[in-house]
Design a protein around this motif. Structure first.
Motif, PDB file in Angstrom:
ATOM      1  N   ASP A 224       0.828  -1.210   0.000  1.00 15.99           N
ATOM      2  CA  ASP A 224       0.000   0.000   0.000  1.00 15.99           C
ATOM      3  C   ASP A 224       0.863   1.260   0.000  1.00 15.99           C
ATOM      4  N   ASP A 225       2.020   1.175   0.663  1.00 14.93           N
ATOM      5  CA  ASP A 225       2.938   2.327   0.729  1.00 14.93           C
ATOM      6  C   ASP A 225       3.912   2.360  -0.441  1.00 14.93           C
TER       7      ASP A 225
ATOM      8  N   ALA B 184       8.984  -4.621   1.349  1.00 13.42           N
ATOM      9  CA  ALA B 184       8.360  -5.831   0.801  1.00 13.42           C
ATOM     10  C   ALA B 184       9.400  -6.933   0.625  1.00 13.42           C
ATOM     11  N   GLY B 185      10.584  -6.584   0.187  1.00 13.87           N
ATOM     12  CA  GLY B 185      11.642  -7.576   0.028  1.00 13.87           C
ATOM     13  C   GLY B 185      12.065  -8.178   1.357  1.00 13.87           C
ATOM     14  N   ARG B 186      12.186  -7.338   2.381  1.00 14.68           N
ATOM     15  CA  ARG B 186      12.576  -7.840   3.707  1.00 14.68           C
ATOM     16  C   ARG B 186      11.513  -8.783   4.258  1.00 14.68           C
ATOM     17  N   LEU B 187      10.270  -8.420   4.096  1.00 21.15           N
ATOM     18  CA  LEU B 187       9.188  -9.244   4.629  1.00 21.15           C
ATOM     19  C   LEU B 187       9.059 -10.548   3.863  1.00 21.15           C
TER      20      LEU B 187
ATOM     21  N   ASP C 239       5.667  -5.398 -10.030  1.00 17.48           N
ATOM     22  CA  ASP C 239       4.266  -5.120  -9.720  1.00 17.48           C
ATOM     23  C   ASP C 239       3.990  -5.639  -8.314  1.00 17.48           C
ATOM     24  N   LEU C 240       4.015  -4.761  -7.332  1.00 22.07           N
ATOM     25  CA  LEU C 240       3.853  -5.181  -5.948  1.00 22.07           C
ATOM     26  C   LEU C 240       2.460  -5.748  -5.681  1.00 22.07           C
ATOM     27  N   ALA C 241       1.453  -5.198  -6.341  1.00 27.76           N
ATOM     28  CA  ALA C 241       0.098  -5.710  -6.131  1.00 27.76           C
ATOM     29  C   ALA C 241      -0.012  -7.149  -6.622  1.00 27.76           C
TER      30      ALA C 241
END
Length: 271
Positions: free
Chosen positions: A203-204, A210-213, A247-249
Protein backbone atom coordinates in the motif's frame (compact mmCIF):
# COMPACT_ATOMS: atom_id res chain seq x y z
CA UNK A 1 -23.72 -29.01 -20.18
CA UNK A 2 -24.70 -30.70 -16.94
CA UNK A 3 -22.22 -33.18 -15.52
CA UNK A 4 -23.78 -36.14 -13.75
CA UNK A 5 -23.51 -39.87 -13.15
CA UNK A 6 -24.04 -40.90 -16.78
CA UNK A 7 -20.30 -41.11 -17.43
CA UNK A 8 -19.46 -42.91 -14.17
CA UNK A 9 -18.25 -46.14 -15.76
CA UNK A 10 -16.06 -44.27 -18.18
CA UNK A 11 -14.58 -42.18 -15.36
CA UNK A 12 -13.76 -45.15 -13.16
CA UNK A 13 -12.34 -47.12 -16.09
CA UNK A 14 -10.02 -44.35 -17.21
CA UNK A 15 -8.92 -43.08 -13.81
CA UNK A 16 -5.96 -45.44 -13.58
CA UNK A 17 -4.40 -44.11 -16.79
CA UNK A 18 -5.37 -40.43 -16.55
CA UNK A 19 -2.75 -38.17 -15.00
CA UNK A 20 -3.60 -36.34 -11.78
CA UNK A 21 -5.42 -33.07 -12.31
CA UNK A 22 -4.44 -29.76 -10.77
CA UNK A 23 -7.58 -28.99 -8.76
CA UNK A 24 -8.64 -25.90 -6.85
CA UNK A 25 -11.50 -26.42 -4.42
CA UNK A 26 -13.40 -23.22 -3.57
CA UNK A 27 -15.65 -24.07 -0.63
CA UNK A 28 -16.29 -22.19 2.62
CA UNK A 29 -17.65 -25.07 4.71
CA UNK A 30 -14.88 -26.90 6.55
CA UNK A 31 -16.72 -30.22 6.61
CA UNK A 32 -17.44 -30.06 2.89
CA UNK A 33 -13.80 -29.19 2.29
CA UNK A 34 -12.54 -32.28 4.06
CA UNK A 35 -15.04 -34.56 2.36
CA UNK A 36 -14.25 -33.20 -1.10
CA UNK A 37 -10.50 -33.39 -0.55
CA UNK A 38 -10.82 -37.01 0.58
CA UNK A 39 -12.86 -37.91 -2.50
CA UNK A 40 -10.33 -36.18 -4.75
CA UNK A 41 -7.44 -38.03 -3.12
CA UNK A 42 -9.18 -41.37 -3.64
CA UNK A 43 -9.62 -40.45 -7.30
CA UNK A 44 -5.91 -39.75 -7.61
CA UNK A 45 -5.98 -35.95 -7.42
CA UNK A 46 -4.66 -33.45 -4.90
CA UNK A 47 -6.38 -30.14 -4.35
CA UNK A 48 -5.57 -26.71 -3.06
CA UNK A 49 -8.41 -25.28 -0.98
CA UNK A 50 -9.68 -21.73 -0.63
CA UNK A 51 -12.62 -20.50 1.41
CA UNK A 52 -14.22 -17.79 -0.72
CA UNK A 53 -14.56 -16.55 -4.26
CA UNK A 54 -11.98 -13.79 -3.96
CA UNK A 55 -9.34 -16.29 -2.83
CA UNK A 56 -10.31 -18.48 -5.78
CA UNK A 57 -9.69 -15.64 -8.22
CA UNK A 58 -6.34 -14.89 -6.57
CA UNK A 59 -5.29 -18.54 -6.67
CA UNK A 60 -6.17 -19.04 -10.34
CA UNK A 61 -4.43 -15.78 -11.21
CA UNK A 62 -1.29 -16.88 -9.38
CA UNK A 63 -1.01 -20.48 -10.62
CA UNK A 64 -2.35 -22.73 -13.35
CA UNK A 65 -5.17 -25.17 -12.50
CA UNK A 66 -6.86 -27.74 -14.70
CA UNK A 67 -10.18 -27.53 -12.89
CA UNK A 68 -11.89 -25.42 -10.25
CA UNK A 69 -14.65 -26.94 -8.13
CA UNK A 70 -16.58 -23.78 -7.31
CA UNK A 71 -19.16 -23.54 -4.56
CA UNK A 72 -21.84 -21.13 -5.71
CA UNK A 73 -22.68 -19.57 -2.33
CA UNK A 74 -19.57 -18.25 -0.55
CA UNK A 75 -18.69 -15.18 1.52
CA UNK A 76 -16.73 -12.16 0.25
CA UNK A 77 -17.33 -13.14 -3.39
CA UNK A 78 -19.77 -15.80 -4.55
CA UNK A 79 -18.92 -18.49 -7.06
CA UNK A 80 -20.76 -16.83 -9.93
CA UNK A 81 -18.91 -13.54 -9.65
CA UNK A 82 -15.62 -15.33 -9.03
CA UNK A 83 -16.12 -17.26 -12.27
CA UNK A 84 -16.89 -14.07 -14.20
CA UNK A 85 -13.66 -12.49 -12.94
CA UNK A 86 -11.60 -15.56 -13.78
CA UNK A 87 -13.00 -15.59 -17.31
CA UNK A 88 -12.12 -11.90 -17.70
CA UNK A 89 -8.73 -11.81 -15.97
CA UNK A 90 -7.00 -15.10 -16.78
CA UNK A 91 -5.37 -15.56 -20.23
CA UNK A 92 -7.20 -17.99 -22.56
CA UNK A 93 -4.33 -20.50 -22.48
CA UNK A 94 -4.64 -20.81 -18.69
CA UNK A 95 -8.41 -20.92 -18.36
CA UNK A 96 -9.46 -23.82 -16.12
CA UNK A 97 -12.56 -25.93 -16.37
CA UNK A 98 -14.93 -24.55 -13.73
CA UNK A 99 -17.51 -26.89 -12.24
CA UNK A 100 -20.19 -25.46 -9.97
CA UNK A 101 -21.15 -27.18 -6.75
CA UNK A 102 -24.64 -26.17 -5.71
CA UNK A 103 -27.36 -27.35 -3.37
CA UNK A 104 -29.92 -26.04 -5.86
CA UNK A 105 -30.72 -28.33 -8.77
CA UNK A 106 -33.33 -26.15 -10.46
CA UNK A 107 -32.92 -25.43 -14.15
CA UNK A 108 -32.65 -21.70 -13.56
CA UNK A 109 -29.76 -22.25 -11.14
CA UNK A 110 -28.00 -24.39 -13.72
CA UNK A 111 -28.56 -21.71 -16.36
CA UNK A 112 -27.09 -19.04 -14.07
CA UNK A 113 -23.96 -21.15 -13.58
CA UNK A 114 -23.47 -21.68 -17.29
CA UNK A 115 -24.19 -18.02 -18.06
CA UNK A 116 -21.48 -16.97 -15.61
CA UNK A 117 -18.94 -19.01 -17.57
CA UNK A 118 -18.96 -22.34 -15.76
CA UNK A 119 -18.56 -25.54 -17.75
CA UNK A 120 -20.92 -27.69 -15.71
CA UNK A 121 -22.33 -28.32 -12.28
CA UNK A 122 -22.62 -30.88 -9.54
CA UNK A 123 -25.47 -31.07 -7.07
CA UNK A 124 -24.73 -31.16 -3.35
CA UNK A 125 -24.12 -33.36 -1.54
CA UNK A 126 -21.57 -34.33 -4.16
CA UNK A 127 -21.24 -38.06 -4.72
CA UNK A 128 -17.91 -39.63 -5.54
CA UNK A 129 -19.14 -41.23 -8.75
CA UNK A 130 -20.55 -37.92 -10.00
CA UNK A 131 -17.30 -36.16 -9.19
CA UNK A 132 -15.32 -38.85 -11.01
CA UNK A 133 -17.55 -38.51 -14.05
CA UNK A 134 -17.19 -34.73 -14.10
CA UNK A 135 -13.40 -34.86 -13.81
CA UNK A 136 -13.17 -37.51 -16.55
CA UNK A 137 -14.44 -34.89 -19.00
CA UNK A 138 -11.67 -32.42 -18.22
CA UNK A 139 -9.12 -32.23 -21.05
CA UNK A 140 -5.70 -30.77 -20.32
CA UNK A 141 -2.31 -30.43 -22.06
CA UNK A 142 0.27 -33.14 -21.43
CA UNK A 143 2.84 -30.67 -20.11
CA UNK A 144 2.72 -28.65 -16.92
CA UNK A 145 3.07 -25.27 -18.61
CA UNK A 146 0.25 -23.01 -19.71
CA UNK A 147 0.96 -19.71 -21.42
CA UNK A 148 4.55 -19.85 -20.23
CA UNK A 149 3.58 -20.20 -16.57
CA UNK A 150 4.78 -23.26 -14.69
CA UNK A 151 2.60 -24.62 -11.90
CA UNK A 152 3.71 -23.23 -8.59
CA UNK A 153 3.50 -26.48 -6.65
CA UNK A 154 5.86 -28.75 -4.83
CA UNK A 155 7.46 -31.68 -6.70
CA UNK A 156 4.90 -34.12 -5.28
CA UNK A 157 2.01 -31.95 -6.47
CA UNK A 158 1.34 -30.20 -3.14
CA UNK A 159 2.25 -26.96 -1.43
CA UNK A 160 3.97 -28.73 1.48
CA UNK A 161 6.73 -31.33 1.63
CA UNK A 162 5.73 -33.45 4.68
CA UNK A 163 9.16 -35.04 4.94
CA UNK A 164 10.67 -31.80 6.25
CA UNK A 165 8.68 -31.84 9.48
CA UNK A 166 8.44 -35.62 9.43
CA UNK A 167 12.17 -36.06 9.85
CA UNK A 168 12.16 -33.66 12.79
CA UNK A 169 9.11 -35.08 14.55
CA UNK A 170 10.27 -38.67 14.18
CA UNK A 171 12.92 -38.02 16.80
CA UNK A 172 10.54 -36.61 19.39
CA UNK A 173 8.49 -39.69 20.19
CA UNK A 174 5.50 -38.93 22.41
CA UNK A 175 6.33 -35.23 22.39
CA UNK A 176 5.78 -34.94 18.63
CA UNK A 177 2.02 -34.04 18.61
CA UNK A 178 2.39 -31.26 21.17
CA UNK A 179 5.50 -29.91 19.50
CA UNK A 180 3.79 -29.87 16.11
CA UNK A 181 0.76 -28.03 17.49
CA UNK A 182 2.94 -25.33 19.01
CA UNK A 183 5.12 -25.05 15.93
CA UNK A 184 2.13 -24.65 13.62
CA UNK A 185 0.68 -21.98 15.90
CA UNK A 186 3.96 -20.09 15.87
CA UNK A 187 4.24 -20.29 12.10
CA UNK A 188 0.65 -19.10 11.71
CA UNK A 189 1.20 -16.12 14.02
CA UNK A 190 4.45 -15.05 12.41
CA UNK A 191 3.22 -15.56 8.86
CA UNK A 192 0.04 -13.61 9.53
CA UNK A 193 2.09 -10.78 11.02
CA UNK A 194 4.54 -10.68 8.12
CA UNK A 195 1.75 -10.95 5.56
CA UNK A 196 -0.09 -8.00 7.09
CA UNK A 197 3.12 -5.98 7.10
CA UNK A 198 3.73 -6.99 3.48
CA UNK A 199 0.26 -5.73 2.57
CA UNK A 200 1.07 -2.41 4.23
CA UNK A 201 4.36 -2.20 2.33
CA UNK A 202 2.49 -2.72 -0.91
CA UNK A 203 0.00 0.00 0.00
CA UNK A 204 2.94 2.33 0.73
CA UNK A 205 4.73 1.24 -2.48
CA UNK A 206 7.70 0.33 -0.26
CA UNK A 207 9.66 -2.11 -2.37
CA UNK A 208 12.53 -2.46 0.10
CA UNK A 209 10.24 -3.36 2.99
CA UNK A 210 8.36 -5.83 0.80
CA UNK A 211 11.64 -7.58 0.03
CA UNK A 212 12.58 -7.84 3.71
CA UNK A 213 9.19 -9.24 4.63
CA UNK A 214 9.24 -11.74 1.78
CA UNK A 215 12.62 -12.90 3.08
CA UNK A 216 11.13 -13.44 6.54
CA UNK A 217 8.22 -15.44 5.15
CA UNK A 218 10.59 -17.50 3.01
CA UNK A 219 12.79 -18.54 5.93
CA UNK A 220 10.02 -19.59 8.28
CA UNK A 221 8.10 -21.42 5.57
CA UNK A 222 11.13 -23.35 4.35
CA UNK A 223 11.71 -24.62 7.88
CA UNK A 224 8.14 -25.90 7.98
CA UNK A 225 8.33 -27.63 4.61
CA UNK A 226 6.00 -25.10 2.97
CA UNK A 227 8.18 -25.32 -0.11
CA UNK A 228 5.86 -23.60 -2.56
CA UNK A 229 5.40 -20.55 -0.34
CA UNK A 230 9.13 -20.42 0.38
CA UNK A 231 9.88 -20.48 -3.34
CA UNK A 232 7.38 -17.77 -4.23
CA UNK A 233 8.51 -15.57 -1.34
CA UNK A 234 12.10 -16.05 -2.48
CA UNK A 235 11.22 -15.00 -6.02
CA UNK A 236 9.49 -11.88 -4.72
CA UNK A 237 12.45 -11.09 -2.46
CA UNK A 238 14.88 -11.39 -5.37
CA UNK A 239 12.70 -9.23 -7.60
CA UNK A 240 12.30 -6.59 -4.90
CA UNK A 241 16.05 -6.35 -4.49
CA UNK A 242 16.68 -6.17 -8.24
CA UNK A 243 16.44 -3.28 -10.63
CA UNK A 244 13.66 -4.51 -12.90
CA UNK A 245 10.10 -3.18 -12.56
CA UNK A 246 8.05 -5.05 -9.96
CA UNK A 247 4.27 -5.12 -9.72
CA UNK A 248 3.85 -5.18 -5.95
CA UNK A 249 0.10 -5.71 -6.13
CA UNK A 250 0.59 -8.81 -8.27
CA UNK A 251 3.30 -10.02 -5.90
CA UNK A 252 0.85 -9.63 -3.01
CA UNK A 253 -1.75 -11.71 -4.86
CA UNK A 254 0.79 -14.49 -5.46
CA UNK A 255 1.93 -14.44 -1.86
CA UNK A 256 -1.62 -14.40 -0.48
CA UNK A 257 -2.62 -17.39 -2.58
CA UNK A 258 0.52 -19.31 -1.62
CA UNK A 259 0.01 -18.59 2.10
CA UNK A 260 -3.54 -19.94 1.84
CA UNK A 261 -2.32 -23.15 0.22
CA UNK A 262 0.47 -23.53 2.77
CA UNK A 263 -2.05 -23.19 5.61
CA UNK A 264 -4.12 -26.01 4.16
CA UNK A 265 -1.11 -28.23 3.57
CA UNK A 266 0.34 -27.72 7.03
CA UNK A 267 -3.02 -28.17 8.72
CA UNK A 268 -3.37 -31.54 7.03
CA UNK A 269 -0.21 -32.74 8.79
CA UNK A 270 -1.88 -32.47 12.16
CA UNK A 271 -5.27 -33.81 11.06
Amino acid sequence: QALGAAQTQRAEATRATARPLRVLLAEDNAVNQRVAVLMLERLGHRADVVGNGLEAVQAVTAAAYDVVLMDVQMPVLDGLEATRRIRLQVPPQRQPTIIAMTANALSEDRDRCLAAGMNGYLSKPVRREDLAAALSLVTVPDDAVKDGVVDEVAPDGGAVDPTVLGSLLSRLGDRAPGFLTGLLATWETETAKSSAAFDAAVDDDDREAAGRLAHSIKGGSASMGAVELARIAGEIEAAARGDDPLDLAQARDRLTAAVARARVGLASLSA
